[in-house]
Motif scaffolding. Structure first.
Motif, PDB file in Angstrom:
ATOM      1  N   UNK A 146       0.751  -1.021  -0.005  1.00  0.00           N
ATOM      2  CA  UNK A 146      -0.035   0.081   0.094  1.00  0.00           C
ATOM      3  C   UNK A 146       0.561   1.401  -0.058  1.00  0.00           C
ATOM      4  N   UNK A 147       0.200   2.133  -0.282  1.00  0.00           N
ATOM      5  CA  UNK A 147       0.861   3.928  -0.243  1.00  0.00           C
ATOM      6  C   UNK A 147      -0.393   4.494   0.606  1.00  0.00           C
ATOM      7  N   UNK A 148       0.237   4.806   1.630  1.00  0.00           N
ATOM      8  CA  UNK A 148      -0.616   5.377   3.028  1.00  0.00           C
ATOM      9  C   UNK A 148      -0.216   7.002   3.017  1.00  0.00           C
ATOM     10  N   UNK A 149      -1.273   7.777   3.082  1.00  0.00           N
ATOM     11  CA  UNK A 149      -1.271   9.383   2.983  1.00  0.00           C
ATOM     12  C   UNK A 149      -2.150   9.570   4.598  1.00  0.00           C
ATOM     13  N   UNK A 150      -1.621  10.485   5.385  1.00  0.00           N
ATOM     14  CA  UNK A 150      -2.271  10.957   6.367  1.00  0.00           C
ATOM     15  C   UNK A 150      -2.346  12.400   6.380  1.00  0.00           C
ATOM     16  N   UNK A 151      -3.457  12.912   5.814  1.00  0.00           N
ATOM     17  CA  UNK A 151      -3.311  14.384   5.513  1.00  0.00           C
ATOM     18  C   UNK A 151      -2.829  14.570   4.053  1.00  0.00           C
ATOM     19  N   UNK A 152      -1.755  15.542   4.107  1.00  0.00           N
ATOM     20  CA  UNK A 152      -0.921  15.663   2.990  1.00  0.00           C
ATOM     21  C   UNK A 152      -0.011  14.839   3.088  1.00  0.00           C
ATOM     22  N   UNK A 153       0.453  14.184   4.036  1.00  0.00           N
ATOM     23  CA  UNK A 153       1.840  13.832   4.406  1.00  0.00           C
ATOM     24  C   UNK A 153       1.626  12.254   3.879  1.00  0.00           C
ATOM     25  N   UNK A 154       2.702  11.889   3.099  1.00  0.00           N
ATOM     26  CA  UNK A 154       2.837  10.475   2.396  1.00  0.00           C
ATOM     27  C   UNK A 154       3.717   9.832   3.551  1.00  0.00           C
ATOM     28  N   UNK A 155       2.928   8.750   4.236  1.00  0.00           N
ATOM     29  CA  UNK A 155       3.720   7.729   4.912  1.00  0.00           C
ATOM     30  C   UNK A 155       4.673   6.873   4.667  1.00  0.00           C
ATOM     31  N   UNK A 156       4.305   6.281   3.413  1.00  0.00           N
ATOM     32  CA  UNK A 156       4.964   5.398   2.758  1.00  0.00           C
ATOM     33  C   UNK A 156       3.956   4.171   2.748  1.00  0.00           C
ATOM     34  N   UNK A 157       4.620   2.605   2.931  1.00  0.00           N
ATOM     35  CA  UNK A 157       3.847   1.584   2.918  1.00  0.00           C
ATOM     36  C   UNK A 157       3.561   1.232   4.391  1.00  0.00           C
ATOM     37  N   UNK A 158       3.060  -0.119   4.621  1.00  0.00           N
ATOM     38  CA  UNK A 158       2.797  -0.712   5.878  1.00  0.00           C
ATOM     39  C   UNK A 158       3.697  -0.636   6.822  1.00  0.00           C
ATOM     40  N   UNK A 159       5.030  -1.004   6.398  1.00  0.00           N
ATOM     41  CA  UNK A 159       6.007  -1.363   7.265  1.00  0.00           C
ATOM     42  C   UNK A 159       6.508   0.347   7.701  1.00  0.00           C
ATOM     43  N   UNK A 160       6.305   1.178   7.016  1.00  0.00           N
ATOM     44  CA  UNK A 160       6.489   2.507   7.477  1.00  0.00           C
ATOM     45  C   UNK A 160       5.754   3.057   8.481  1.00  0.00           C
ATOM     46  N   UNK A 161       4.359   2.703   8.336  1.00  0.00           N
ATOM     47  CA  UNK A 161       3.345   3.065   9.289  1.00  0.00           C
ATOM     48  C   UNK A 161       3.352   2.359  10.517  1.00  0.00           C
ATOM     49  N   UNK A 162       3.844   1.109  10.542  1.00  0.00           N
ATOM     50  CA  UNK A 162       3.911   0.076  11.648  1.00  0.00           C
ATOM     51  C   UNK A 162       5.111   0.790  12.372  1.00  0.00           C
ATOM     52  N   UNK A 163       6.119   1.191  11.765  1.00  0.00           N
ATOM     53  CA  UNK A 163       7.482   1.992  12.430  1.00  0.00           C
ATOM     54  C   UNK A 163       6.925   2.950  13.278  1.00  0.00           C
ATOM     55  N   UNK A 164       6.062   4.048  12.651  1.00  0.00           N
ATOM     56  CA  UNK A 164       5.651   5.057  13.182  1.00  0.00           C
ATOM     57  C   UNK A 164       4.858   4.796  14.548  1.00  0.00           C
ATOM     58  N   UNK A 165       4.083   3.781  14.307  1.00  0.00           N
ATOM     59  CA  UNK A 165       3.213   3.326  15.525  1.00  0.00           C
ATOM     60  C   UNK A 165       4.025   2.812  16.479  1.00  0.00           C
ATOM     61  N   UNK A 166       5.106   1.888  16.105  1.00  0.00           N
ATOM     62  CA  UNK A 166       5.773   1.385  17.408  1.00  0.00           C
ATOM     63  C   UNK A 166       6.871   2.616  17.991  1.00  0.00           C
ATOM     64  N   UNK A 167       6.971   3.686  17.153  1.00  0.00           N
ATOM     65  CA  UNK A 167       7.667   4.828  17.921  1.00  0.00           C
ATOM     66  C   UNK A 167       6.856   5.833  18.701  1.00  0.00           C
TER      67      UNK A 167
END
Length: 93
Positions: A57-78
């Motif tokens: 996936x490619x994930x956007x939160x508002x105007x910010x490109x988060x990246x893929x699932x691994x990127x979103x999961x890393x943000x969650x862990x942090x």
């Protein structure tokens, strides 16, 4: 009038990382727009243009490109994902 900030996922139906991204957001009670690119070259091209990537996936939160699932999961862990999602909730109110 400004657009309401939202969470957008570009996904395919059976991609395991797409499924994980949906589950993570569902577990957090976050509403999101799931843009399925499986059968649409136009939507795939839109995703690639916005993200600069070809994988899902490619994930956007508002105007910010988060990246893929691994990127979103890393943000969650942090501990950084919930504040981003809270900003979306605040913008929607």
């Amino acid at each position: 009038m400004s657009a309401v900030a939202e969470v957008i996922l570009y996904t395919t139906e059976y991609c395991p990382y797409c499924v994980r991204a949906r589950y993570l957001l569902d577990d957090k009670g976050v509403a999101y727009r799931d843009i399925r690119i499986d059968a649409s070259r136009d939507l795939r091209a839109e995703m690639e243009r916005r993200s600069g990537r070809t994988s899902v996936p490619q994930i956007f939160i508002g105007d910010r490109h988060i990246g893929g699932y691994d990127d979103m999961a890393a943000l969650d862990m942090a501990g950084e994902l919930d504040p981003l999602l809270a900003d979306i909730d605040d913008a929607a109110e």
